[in-house]
Design a protein around this motif. Structure first.
Motif, short mmCIF file in Angstrom:
data_model
loop_
_atom_site.label_atom_id
_atom_site.label_comp_id
_atom_site.label_asym_id
_atom_site.label_seq_id
_atom_site.Cartn_x
_atom_site.Cartn_y
_atom_site.Cartn_z
N PRO A 1 -109.82 101.60 -72.42
CA PRO A 1 -109.49 102.51 -71.51
C PRO A 1 -110.17 102.84 -70.33
CG PRO A 1 -109.14 103.35 -73.55
CD PRO A 1 -109.96 102.09 -73.77
N ARG B 1 -103.89 107.52 -68.94
CA ARG B 1 -102.80 108.06 -69.67
C ARG B 1 -102.81 107.21 -71.12
NH1 ARG B 1 -99.65 111.71 -67.30
NH2 ARG B 1 -99.83 111.94 -65.13
N LEU C 1 -102.93 111.14 -71.43
CA LEU C 1 -103.84 111.94 -71.72
C LEU C 1 -103.62 113.20 -72.62
CD1 LEU C 1 -106.37 112.54 -69.73
CD2 LEU C 1 -104.75 114.12 -68.56
N VAL D 1 -108.72 109.69 -72.54
CA VAL D 1 -107.91 108.55 -73.23
C VAL D 1 -108.70 107.74 -74.26
CG1 VAL D 1 -106.63 106.52 -72.26
CG2 VAL D 1 -106.45 108.72 -71.10
#
Lengths: 355, 208
Positions: free
Chosen positions: A119, A126, A128, A326
């Motif tokens: 991430p 996202r 999130l 994330v």
């Protein structure tokens, strides 16, 4: 060499060794139990010896005769040798009956590494989710929001680059809020690398804010000092009156030291900004009123940023904070997967052994 | 033969320590404002002492490693690297009027110290993962309780999972943290505080 077998001891292997060691210890206890003692067989308990307090004192005393146990000296020697040997774990060979299904440990490391790194590397924002707002965040926001232009804020900067990954994200919105209110920060640190960390964060926030139209922040040199001597010297800062004290600490001990040594002297309200791990230890101080506010972990950073966004504009490090959240999501899911896998492996192995 | 009598120097040092202690104790009371000049001097001394102790520590480390290099002991090359880096940072800080904010020291901080410290601390997650995999197991003694606690906390801490979970579970976790966990932590804090006080009193009256 079998890397898997040498990398870590398996559970059953450890249990077998523990049983062997227990048997050895029990045998030794039986051997060393001499009749007539009040307490015997206690591990690590040595017979008391008389310590000579004057030169030549021990010369007149005759050494006591060696205790007779009734055991064969060779047997005793073997027990002593058994107990003196270091337990061999890493290189121990396993019997075929103890072979079991196991996950290669580097796979565990790889899973966690991928869960955290992907991430961040691909800048995923996202999924999130929703960061929880714990009690203490709104109170911290109110305490800083009440600051007037020119008010002095004492800051104890109790973290350095080791924990900056978490705490910079926490500190940034609070520092921005204080600078927006026109507060004058007096930063001290008990860590040699603390002032440099503080200067980078404050100058970073100033730089970001100064790029926004209509924002003019104080650009005077940042007052950040290293104070040698540890927590013992903290009361020296209790003589200075201030509108607010903020402790940015990776550990609960730094906040506790400030509350015990400084806060009772100048009666300045204290806000703590800490790593998530320090939160449970500090929550009683929030409930008792010694702390006016408590912001902790990525959840705290996200909650504070949300409050700041609602009143004073865009808080700094939003993209970075989103990526961290994330990453936290993925890492926690990876942890859950590991726990489940570990239990499945254990269940399968136990079942096979019973067969 | 060591004498049990207090020497004159030892007597005056003890007297000074007791006086400082009494002064600092009084400074924590309402009389603190009046004693401010005296306590300020004591704290200033403490900072000086802390700084000198730090310098002594650095000198000691340097001396030990110089001796390792001189005698050619195992891994003396690493000692050489340590001494070279120490000398480079000290010289860079001393020759620049900006001191610790000089460009070279700043460069070392930004590109050596900060990434190194961060990387070392980041390794923690791998140890935690290994521990979670190996030790959070139902079959172990007390493992089921630890597993249950860890699962509840992990589930309710993940921002992605919080909206999906039933509100009652989140509320139950909040209660769990606010009531039993908080009670235990308060007990620990109180217990350690009282223990520290007892130890301090025992040290002061010479029983420790």
């Amino acid at each position: 060499m079998d890397f898997e077998s040498s990398f870590e001891p398996e559970d059953e292997e450890l249990e077998d060794e523990e049983q062997t060691l227990d048997a050895g210890i029990s045998a030794a206890n039986e051997v060393v139990s001499a009749p007539g003692r009040l307490v015997s067989g206690v591990q690590g308990l040595l017979e008391p010896i008389r310590v000579a307090t004057a030169p030549g004192e021990g010369d007149q005393e005759q050494s006591p005769p060696p205790p007779t146990t009734g055991y064969d000296p060779d047997q005793l020697r073997r027990v002593r040798t058994l107990l003196a040997e270091e337990p061999l774990i890493a290189g121990a060979t396993r019997s075929p009956s103890h072979q079991q299904t196991s996950l290669w440990m580097p796979w565990v490391f790889l899973l966690i590494g991928v869960a955290v790194a992907v991430p961040i590397l691909f800048q995923w924002a996202r999924p999130l989710g929703q960061a929880r707002q714990w009690p203490g965040v709104a109170e911290a926001f109110s305490a800083i929001n009440r600051l007037q232009n020119g008010d002095t804020v004492q800051v104890l900067w109790a973290y350095d680059p080791a924990t900056a990954g978490e705490l910079d994200l926490l500190a940034a919105p609070l520092v921005q809020h204080m600078l927006d209110k026109g507060a004058r920060l007096e930063i001290i640190s008990l860590l040699p690398n603390g002032p440099a960390t503080a200067r980078r964060l404050v100058s970073g926030v100033r730089r970001i804010r100064s790029q926004e139209p209509g924002i003019t922040l104080d650009q005077s040199p940042i007052d950040a000092r290293f104070v040698p001597g540890g927590a013992m010297v903290l009361p020296a800062f209790g003589a200075t009156p201030a509108a607010l004290a903020v402790v940015f600490g990776a550990q609960a001990e730094d906040v506790q030291a400030w509350l015990e040594l400084v806060a009772p002297r100048n009666r300045t309200p204290v806000v703590a900004v800490t790593a998530a791990g320090a939160d449970p230890v500090l929550r009683p101080y929030l409930d008792s009123g010694q702390l006016k506010g408590l912001v902790s972990g990525f959840d705290g950073a996200a909650s504070y940023s949300r409050l700041l966004y609602a009143t004073t504009g865009q808080p700094p490090n939003q993209l970075q904070l989103a990526q961290q959240l994330v990453g936290q999501n993925f890492a926690l899911i990876a942890f859950l997967a590991l726990i489940v896998t570990g239990n499945l492996v254990a269940a399968l192995t136990t079942g096979r052994r019973h067969e | 033969m060591p004498s049990t009598r207090l020497s004159v120097t030892g007597f005056f040092i003890s007297l000074l320590a007791i006086a400082c202690f009494a002064l600092l104790l009084l400074a924590q009371t309402n009389a603190g404002a009046k004693l401010q000049p005296a306590t300020g001097v004591i704290y200033q001394w403490l900072m000086w002492l802390g700084g000198i102790a730090l310098l002594l520590g650095i000198a000691n480390v340097a001396w030990l490693h110089l001796r390792r290099i001189q005698s050619g002991r195992r891994d003396w090359e690493l000692s050489l690297v340590l001494i070279a880096v120490l000398a480079a940072v000290v010289v860079a800080g001393l020759i620049n009027p900006l001191g610790a904010q000089g460009p070279l020291v700043e460069w070392i901080f930004d590109y050596v110290l900060a990434p190194g410290q961060s990387a070392l601390f980041a390794l923690l997650v791998f140890f935690m993962a290994a521990a979670a995999y190996r030790y959070l197991r139902i079959g172990r003694q007390g493992g089921a309780w630890m597993l249950l606690g860890a699962l509840i906390i992990i589930l309710t801490q993940a921002p992605m999972l919080v909206p999906v979970l039933p509100a009652s579970m989140v509320a139950a976790t909040d209660w769990f943290i606010d009531a039993p966990v908080m009670a235990a932590l308060r007990g620990v804090l109180l217990g350690s505080g009282i223990a520290l006080l007892v130890v301090a009193i025992r040290m002061l009256i010479g029983k420790a």
